[in-house]
Design a protein around this motif. Structure first.
Motif, PDB file in Angstrom:
ATOM      1  N   MET A  38       0.157  -2.745  13.206  1.00 13.21           N
ATOM      2  CA  MET A  38       0.831  -3.336  12.048  1.00 13.21           C
ATOM      3  C   MET A  38       0.644  -2.468  10.801  1.00 13.21           C
ATOM      4  O   MET A  38       1.590  -2.283  10.010  1.00 13.21           O
ATOM      5  CB  MET A  38       0.302  -4.742  11.802  1.00 13.21           C
ATOM      6  CG  MET A  38       0.658  -5.750  12.889  1.00 13.21           C
ATOM      7  SD  MET A  38       2.387  -6.248  12.867  1.00 13.21           S
ATOM      8  CE  MET A  38       2.359  -7.494  11.562  1.00 13.21           C
ATOM      9  N   ILE A  39      -0.552  -1.939  10.594  1.00 17.81           N
ATOM     10  CA  ILE A  39      -0.800  -1.078   9.437  1.00 17.81           C
ATOM     11  C   ILE A  39      -0.005   0.213   9.551  1.00 17.81           C
ATOM     12  O   ILE A  39       0.600   0.689   8.570  1.00 17.81           O
ATOM     13  CB  ILE A  39      -2.308  -0.789   9.289  1.00 17.81           C
ATOM     14  CG1 ILE A  39      -3.069  -2.077   8.939  1.00 17.81           C
ATOM     15  CG2 ILE A  39      -2.557   0.275   8.226  1.00 17.81           C
ATOM     16  CD1 ILE A  39      -4.571  -1.910   8.885  1.00 17.81           C
ATOM     17  N   TYR A  40       0.017   0.787  10.749  1.00 14.51           N
ATOM     18  CA  TYR A  40       0.800   2.013  10.969  1.00 14.51           C
ATOM     19  C   TYR A  40       2.275   1.777  10.644  1.00 14.51           C
ATOM     20  O   TYR A  40       2.922   2.610  10.000  1.00 14.51           O
ATOM     21  CB  TYR A  40       0.643   2.474  12.419  1.00 14.51           C
ATOM     22  CG  TYR A  40       1.527   3.645  12.766  1.00 14.51           C
ATOM     23  CD1 TYR A  40       1.113   4.954  12.501  1.00 14.51           C
ATOM     24  CD2 TYR A  40       2.782   3.448  13.347  1.00 14.51           C
ATOM     25  CE1 TYR A  40       1.934   6.039  12.805  1.00 14.51           C
ATOM     26  CE2 TYR A  40       3.606   4.521  13.653  1.00 14.51           C
ATOM     27  CZ  TYR A  40       3.172   5.808  13.382  1.00 14.51           C
ATOM     28  OH  TYR A  40       3.991   6.875  13.679  1.00 14.51           O
ATOM     29  N   LEU A  73      -0.608  -9.083   7.030  1.00 12.03           N
ATOM     30  CA  LEU A  73      -0.039  -7.813   7.475  1.00 12.03           C
ATOM     31  C   LEU A  73       1.485  -7.869   7.494  1.00 12.03           C
ATOM     32  O   LEU A  73       2.154  -6.866   7.212  1.00 12.03           O
ATOM     33  CB  LEU A  73      -0.584  -7.453   8.859  1.00 12.03           C
ATOM     34  CG  LEU A  73      -2.061  -7.016   8.883  1.00 12.03           C
ATOM     35  CD1 LEU A  73      -2.551  -6.883  10.322  1.00 12.03           C
ATOM     36  CD2 LEU A  73      -2.245  -5.699   8.140  1.00 12.03           C
ATOM     37  N   CYS A  74       2.043  -9.022   7.827  1.00 12.54           N
ATOM     38  CA  CYS A  74       3.499  -9.177   7.781  1.00 12.54           C
ATOM     39  C   CYS A  74       4.007  -9.069   6.349  1.00 12.54           C
ATOM     40  O   CYS A  74       5.049  -8.445   6.089  1.00 12.54           O
ATOM     41  CB  CYS A  74       3.915 -10.527   8.389  1.00 12.54           C
ATOM     42  SG  CYS A  74       3.729 -10.624  10.177  1.00 12.54           S
ATOM     43  N   MET A  75       3.281  -9.683   5.416  1.00 15.78           N
ATOM     44  CA  MET A  75       3.663  -9.583   4.017  1.00 15.78           C
ATOM     45  C   MET A  75       3.542  -8.139   3.533  1.00 15.78           C
ATOM     46  O   MET A  75       4.356  -7.664   2.733  1.00 15.78           O
ATOM     47  CB  MET A  75       2.775 -10.501   3.163  1.00 15.78           C
ATOM     48  CG  MET A  75       2.898 -11.976   3.500  1.00 15.78           C
ATOM     49  SD  MET A  75       4.607 -12.575   3.364  1.00 15.78           S
ATOM     50  CE  MET A  75       4.413 -14.281   3.860  1.00 15.78           C
ATOM     51  N   PHE A  76       2.536  -7.438   4.018  1.00 15.85           N
ATOM     52  CA  PHE A  76       2.345  -6.028   3.673  1.00 15.85           C
ATOM     53  C   PHE A  76       3.540  -5.202   4.147  1.00 15.85           C
ATOM     54  O   PHE A  76       3.951  -4.236   3.494  1.00 15.85           O
ATOM     55  CB  PHE A  76       1.044  -5.531   4.301  1.00 15.85           C
ATOM     56  CG  PHE A  76       0.681  -4.113   3.941  1.00 15.85           C
ATOM     57  CD1 PHE A  76       0.832  -3.645   2.645  1.00 15.85           C
ATOM     58  CD2 PHE A  76       0.181  -3.259   4.900  1.00 15.85           C
ATOM     59  CE1 PHE A  76       0.492  -2.334   2.310  1.00 15.85           C
ATOM     60  CE2 PHE A  76      -0.151  -1.954   4.583  1.00 15.85           C
ATOM     61  CZ  PHE A  76      -0.006  -1.497   3.282  1.00 15.85           C
ATOM     62  N   GLN A  77       4.118  -5.595   5.275  1.00 15.85           N
ATOM     63  CA  GLN A  77       5.306  -4.923   5.795  1.00 15.85           C
ATOM     64  C   GLN A  77       6.581  -5.350   5.066  1.00 15.85           C
ATOM     65  O   GLN A  77       7.609  -4.700   5.211  1.00 15.85           O
ATOM     66  CB  GLN A  77       5.479  -5.224   7.287  1.00 15.85           C
ATOM     67  CG  GLN A  77       4.445  -4.611   8.194  1.00 15.85           C
ATOM     68  CD  GLN A  77       4.709  -4.934   9.655  1.00 15.85           C
ATOM     69  OE1 GLN A  77       5.533  -5.783   9.985  1.00 15.85           O
ATOM     70  NE2 GLN A  77       4.004  -4.242  10.541  1.00 15.85           N
ATOM     71  N   GLY A  78       6.510  -6.438   4.326  1.00 16.60           N
ATOM     72  CA  GLY A  78       7.699  -6.979   3.675  1.00 16.60           C
ATOM     73  C   GLY A  78       8.506  -7.880   4.578  1.00 16.60           C
ATOM     74  O   GLY A  78       9.678  -8.151   4.325  1.00 16.60           O
ATOM     75  N   ASP A  79       7.881  -8.386   5.654  1.00 15.16           N
ATOM     76  CA  ASP A  79       8.569  -9.232   6.640  1.00 15.16           C
ATOM     77  C   ASP A  79       8.080 -10.669   6.493  1.00 15.16           C
ATOM     78  O   ASP A  79       7.200 -11.133   7.224  1.00 15.16           O
ATOM     79  CB  ASP A  79       8.295  -8.705   8.045  1.00 15.16           C
ATOM     80  CG  ASP A  79       9.143  -9.382   9.108  1.00 15.16           C
ATOM     81  OD1 ASP A  79       9.921 -10.285   8.758  1.00 15.16           O
ATOM     82  OD2 ASP A  79       9.039  -9.003  10.292  1.00 15.16           O
ATOM     83  N   THR A  80       8.665 -11.389   5.527  1.00 15.34           N
ATOM     84  CA  THR A  80       8.232 -12.765   5.245  1.00 15.34           C
ATOM     85  C   THR A  80       8.496 -13.693   6.428  1.00 15.34           C
ATOM     86  O   THR A  80       7.682 -14.570   6.735  1.00 15.34           O
ATOM     87  CB  THR A  80       8.958 -13.305   4.005  1.00 15.34           C
ATOM     88  OG1 THR A  80       8.744 -12.420   2.911  1.00 15.34           O
ATOM     89  CG2 THR A  80       8.452 -14.692   3.641  1.00 15.34           C
ATOM     90  N   GLY A  81       9.638 -13.506   7.114  1.00 16.70           N
ATOM     91  CA  GLY A  81       9.988 -14.379   8.233  1.00 16.70           C
ATOM     92  C   GLY A  81       8.942 -14.361   9.325  1.00 16.70           C
ATOM     93  O   GLY A  81       8.551 -15.415   9.848  1.00 16.70           O
TER      94      GLY A  81
END
Length: 402
Positions: free
Chosen positions: A87-89, A162-170
């Motif tokens: 997820m971080i990658y 981690l999802c929020m860090f990716q910008g994937d709120t859903g």
């Protein structure tokens, strides 16, 4: 060789949940028909991609179902570490998607020239890791301790964060609901959920004012102002067009492969987030009702498998899969009907998206693994009790104890 294969296949079918397989087959065929219609009308290739993902996913589901889910869960620490790194990658080096209103997401990586949404795989991994975490606490009798409940929340909010860090709120919303459904199923006391609900109510105004970007705010407000022509052309465009497409189908629809709005691509992302609008326009109320029925029956069957599981670990995994299907179904259909804000959540098994489809099949394989081992204990099949024997010292003959 052929006889051995047939015997193996027959043995697998006897142990598997055939009704569950039949439901999945019906859903998969229905999805492919809808995507074939989109391809025919727009000259795209979503059908081929989905067909390949379905084939890979089905093969993966069979392989996973033949494995003992408890053995998989034994590697939960390793799985957790790998997922965090992945997820971080993705957040740092994945493909960036920019959109109007401040949309900025990095939730995909490229594998062999194709994009892969890593959070879809992590959802299935979360089924395993969080179920194992709950199972350990349940066995130790520590599930009611406040510190352990906080650690469970931390486990879940690592995935959400981690999802929020990716910008994937859903995806973050899906993980949060998985956390709720699995924790409730495990027996975490309701008072903790009440506290969590109060904290969310307190935090929401702060998040709205200082954290949420403008595009997310516009999606919330669009639901309540969809009759405004300005909203229809801006933040509520997708929902407005999707609602028109669904309503245009009336009872029976315009006919499969006959949708005029499908052909004009009136609803953006109709192949993924708004596949429900394709069913509504071409197959009408009947087609939409069939989607609801198939997904409902799938969820009921998953809960039935949970109720028959040999242990808590398998039961918790099923609750996790149920959480994915339930949340994504409600949110996706809700946003298509303009009852909920747009969150970028796909309709499970129906929406186009190779990574989503393939990974959901892996989750299905875990549910099948739970079903196939419902009569086993500790990873071993239960056997009929054998009569005890002892050897008489005098004559050296064995005697049977009844």
């Amino acid at each position: 060789m052929e006889n051995r294969f047939l015997k193996g296949l027959w043995g697998y079918l006897k142990r598997a949940d055939i009704i569950l397989w039949m439901l999945l087959a019906a859903i998969s065929v229905y999805s492919l028909l809808l995507l074939r219609s989109v391809d025919t009308a727009t000259g795209t290739s979503y059908f081929r991609t989905q067909l390949m993902a379905t084939a890979i996913g089905l093969a993966g589901a069979v392989v996973v179902s033949m494995m003992d889910y408890a053995e998989i869960a034994n590697y939960w620490v390793l799985i957790s570490g790998a997922c965090i790194i992945l997820m971080i990658y993705t957040a740092l080096f994945g493909d960036q998607v920019l959109g109007s209103g401040g949309v900025d997401a990095r939730a995909w990586i490229r594998i062999a020239g194709r994009t892969f949404q890593t959070s879809e795989l992590v959802k299935i991994a979360f089924m395993v890791t969080f179920a194992k975490h709950l199972d350990i606490l349940k066995k130790q009798g520590r599930l009611e301790e406040p510190i352990q409940v906080i650690l469970l929340a931390c486990h879940a909010f690592i995935a959400v964060g981690l999802c929020m860090f990716q910008g994937d709120t859903g995806a973050g919303v899906v993980f949060f609901f998985m956390f709720l459904s699995m924790s409730l199923g495990a027996g975490v006391q309701l008072r903790y959920f009440a506290i969590l609900f109060v904290l969310i109510l307190i935090a929401f105004p702060i998040l709205w004012e200082y954290v949420m970007p403008e595009y997310q705010k516009s999606r919330f407000t669009a639901v309540f102002n969809l009759e405004d022509p300005t909203v229809q052309m801006e933040g509520g465009y997708q929902q407005y067009q999707g609602r028109i497409s669904i309503g245009s189908g009336k009872l029976r629809g315009q006919g499969l492969f006959q949708g005029t709005r499908v052909a004009s691509n009136a609803v953006t992302f109709q192949q993924s987030d708004y596949i429900f609008s394709v069913a509504g326009e071409e197959l009408g109320f009947i087609g939409c009702s069939l989607i609801l029925l198939l997904l409902f029956l799938l969820m009921v069957k998953v809960l039935h498998v949970a109720s028959m599981a040999r242990d808590d670990l398998g039961r918790f995994m099923c609750f996790g899969f149920f959480g994915i299907i339930a949340l994504q179904s409600v949110v996706n259909i809700g946003m298509c009907l303009a009852l909920l804000p747009v969150m970028g959540v796909t309709l499970p098994f129906f929406s186009a998206g190779g990574s989503s489809a393939a990974c959901l099949y892996l989750g299905f394989g875990l549910v099948q693994s739970v079903h196939m081992r419902r009569k086993e204990s500790g990873g071993l099949r239960l056997r009929q009790k054998q009569p005890l024997r002892f050897v008489g010292k005098a004559k050296g003959k064995s005697k049977r104890l009844s």
